[in-house]
Scaffold this active site. Structure first.
Site, short mmCIF file in Angstrom:
data_model
loop_
_atom_site.label_atom_id
_atom_site.label_comp_id
_atom_site.label_asym_id
_atom_site.label_seq_id
_atom_site.Cartn_x
_atom_site.Cartn_y
_atom_site.Cartn_z
N LYS A 1 0.80 -6.19 -2.93
CA LYS A 1 1.57 -6.31 -1.69
C LYS A 1 3.07 -6.51 -1.92
CE LYS A 1 -1.83 -5.97 1.34
NZ LYS A 1 -1.90 -4.79 2.24
N GLU B 1 2.05 -9.63 9.63
CA GLU B 1 0.65 -9.96 9.88
C GLU B 1 0.00 -10.13 8.52
OE1 GLU B 1 1.67 -6.91 9.49
OE2 GLU B 1 0.19 -6.21 8.05
N SER C 1 -6.43 -4.22 -7.17
CA SER C 1 -5.27 -4.46 -6.31
C SER C 1 -4.85 -5.93 -6.24
CB SER C 1 -5.54 -3.93 -4.91
OG SER C 1 -6.75 -4.49 -4.41
#
Lengths: 401, 268
Positions: free
Chosen positions: A94, A116, A383
């Site tokens: 991210k 969010e 990830s």
């Protein structure tokens, strides 16, 4: 040969028929501003240089391409390599996106950032980037996700962000997206909405993909250096789809590389029990985009479920819909149970706790690898790290620790 | 010409303004919705905006969100809403427009939905998540069916774009008073009246103002510059009582509130 191409989206944000910009008029000017600023930044060598420096010195890129030898041997088929996004600063992919968007926020002269979050990884990555650049940060998170991802909630607070619990609807990621949009409707002049995935209205799906494409570009380079060729198969989990889009995009024009997205199969494929949007949904409109969605016959968004808060979403990035319909990528689903088994297997064979999101990709690789010869190269996008999930896994198993 | 065009033509000719109450369909049930629409028209509403419940209304504040959630909890669908309106519309005496998400219109099918709405007596659509650049397909279907398609213009819309939106609109233009979501406001922006007056110089279409309008003094101040005023959350908040309390009393209170707002228009 598939007909998909890397030359998308068009100027209106369409990936084939998918994408677009279905938002209230109030947001139109901010999306135009963002698109213009992003185009200017892309053409500005100093922007890319600053982002590259941050990705190297702050995030720790390039992330390694790790040969999971014990896992590969155990499964007795293809060689499994893990693209270690879990080793990034903040523990997931991210941060690649939030640093890019934070630099854009500064260019636009805005001082406040909202986001969010589902699993909390995007929230932590946004809070981190905002702390690094001295920006005010507000993160919307569903109450149910706050419960199951507690460690990330406190991290965000430590980083100076305000976490606002969302109590509407299913109290998960979809409702957090709604609340972030509502905040932005009122604050759009001074605030940037740092959307966390390749979803929402144009230009977000394109921009977030571009920021995440560093994953696939590195993987390409690492594969060429190491094997002298590209991988045979690449597997990534898909919720909104940002790690998968970033991993797949640099390979889209290489027809020989098979791309597989793994969605959340949940408890079962009965409606309401899963979040397998591409596998079980149909095209519709949600959160500013035309894409595959899980909706009822009246256009109302369906309830979804996944053991992983980051995949618990009834839509998906429009570029994945484009890749699905053009057959450039295939999409499948793994159940909660399969993901939890893969979580344990990777922990025990390789000493790596994967995020429950990434465990879905690992689970599919575990099924696939034994069917392939040992000279095949299978890359899994790992990830994120699973430390955030340890508490929830214990709760699910009724274990005290 | 749709019933919306005819209404505003008449109002302009006689120098009058429209009060347009917004009500959520199906909260607490469609029988109440029908009674409420009859009541507000009896109290002077010139046209009514009916909100079709949607699960993810990102332009709506808590009052309308919660109302939609209550209606959806009772499994109200867009088909049920249109069936209710089709029984009501012929004897209502005021045009009906619906506020509906594009998610629903798209899922039902553009042709199918617009034809069904037309048949139910709906004179116009307001689709808050359909900006002008995405509106071509629905606009074409609405034109063929003589159903008006109202676009929204907001304080963040530049003048170039406002002209483009006005050109693409039919029926009336919905001017959003504030940069924000729906909900009652104590104060409205001081520049609002001037912005609307300026917009009306650029378009022959009627302009109605909505978002935040909740008091007779708002209506008094804005009526001179607009063709109509839309009041939503202030009514929907009062509707919330109907789920548990005395329906007749809720109807009476909303009727009285609407009458006060109509009186504040300064026409009649």
């Amino acid at each position: 040969m598939s007909s998909a191409t890397s030359q998308v989206p068009d100027s209106s944000g369409r990936f084939g028929p998918f994408g677009g910009r279905y938002v209230p008029e109030t947001l139109a000017f901010a999306l135009d501003q963002l698109r213009a600023e992003y185009e200017a930044a892309k053409a500005d060598a100093s922007f890319q240089a600053e982002l590259d420096r941050l990705l190297a010195d702050y995030v720790g890129r390039p992330s390694p391409l790790y040969h999971a030898e014990r896992l590969s041997r155990r499964l007795g088929g293809a060689q499994i390599f893990l693209k270690r996004e879990d080793l990034n600063h903040t523990g997931a992919h991210k941060i690649n996106n939030t640093l890019g968007q934070t630099l854009l926020t500064l260019r636009m002269g805005k001082q406040r950032v909202i986001a969010e979050t589902g699993a909390g990884q995007h929230g932590v990555a946004t809070a981190t980037a905002c702390a690094r650049f001295g920006l005010q940060c507000v993160v919307y998170m569903g109450e149910e996700d706050i419960r199951r991802q507690r460690p990330n909630v406190y991290s965000m607070k430590l980083l100076g962000a305000e976490v606002r619990p969302v109590t509407s609807g299913s109290r998960t990621l979809r409702d957090a997206v709604n609340e972030a949009f509502r905040d932005w409707m009122s604050s759009v002049g001074t605030t940037h909405y740092c959307l966390g995935s390749v979803m929402g209205p144009h230009p977000f799906p394109m921009m977030v993909r571009d920021f995440q494409a560093v994953i696939g570009r590195e993987t390409r380079r690492q594969a060429m250096e190491r094997f002298g060729r590209l991988p045979d198969i690449i597997v990534a989990c898909v919720g909104g789809g940002s790690n998968a889009a970033g991993m797949f995009y640099p390979f889209v024009d290489d027809a020989g590389v098979q791309l597989i997205g793994v969605e959340a199969g949940g408890r079962s494929l009965t409606p309401g029990e899963h979040a397998a949007t591409l596998s079980r949904g149909r095209p519709g409109v949600l959160h500013g985009m035309y894409t595959y969605v899980l909706q009822d016959d009246d256009g109302q968004t369906s309830d979804v479920h996944s053991v992983s808060a980051g995949l618990d979403y009834p839509g998906v990035g429009p570029e994945h819909s484009y890749w699905k319909d053009s057959a450039r990528a295939v999409y499948t689903a793994c159940s909660d149970r399969q993901a939890l088994e893969a979580f344990d297997l990777l922990a025990r064979t390789e000493g790596i706790l994967p995020a429950l999101e990434s465990s879905h990709a690992v689970a599919h690789a575990v099924q696939l690898a034994p069917q392939l010869p040992t000279d095949k190269i299978l890359v899994v996008c790992l990830s994120g790290r699973g430390d955030k999930d340890a508490h929830e896994v214990a709760r699910l198993r009724g274990e005290q620790y | 010409m749709s019933a919306v065009d005819l209404l505003f033509a008449q109002l302009r000719k006689s120098g009058r303004k429209a009060l347009m109450p917004f009500v959520t369909a199906g909260d607490p049930d469609l029988a109440f919705t029908a009674e409420l629409l009859r009541e507000v028209v009896a109290r002077g509403a010139a046209l009514c905006e009916v909100g079709v419940p949607y699960s993810d209304p990102i332009a709506d504040g808590p009052v309308i969100q919660e109302s939609y959630t209550r209606a959806l909890g009772r499994k109200v669908t867009s088909t049920d809403v249109l069936r209710c309106l089709s029984e009501l519309a012929p004897q209502l005496g005021a045009p009906l427009v619906t506020m509906i998400s594009y998610a629903i219109v798209f899922r039902r099918g553009l042709e199918h939905f617009v034809a069904e709405a037309k048949q139910a007596g709906v004179a116009g659509l307001i689709v808050p998540d359909l900006p002008v650049e995405e509106s071509g397909p629905l606009a074409a279907v609405c034109r063929r069916n003589d159903v008006s398609l109202t676009h929204l213009i907001t304080p963040t819309t530049g003048w170039e774009r406002a002209r483009r939106i006005a050109d693409a609109s039919t029926g009336f233009i919905y001017y959003v008073s504030v940069t924000g979501i729906t909900g009652e406001r104590t104060e409205l922006p001081p520049e609002l009246a001037g912005n609307v007056a300026r917009l009306r110089e650029h378009t022959p279409l009627p302009v109605c103002i909505g978002f935040g309008i909740s008091r007779p003094e708002h209506v008094r101040r804005l009526a001179p510059v607009a063709d109509g005023l839309i009041v939503g959350s202030a009514i929907v908040r009062r509707m919330a009582e109907a789920a548990s309390g005395n329906r007749a009393e809720v109807l009476r209170q909303i009727g009285q509130f609407v009458a006060e707002l109509v009186a504040a228009l300064g026409s009649d």
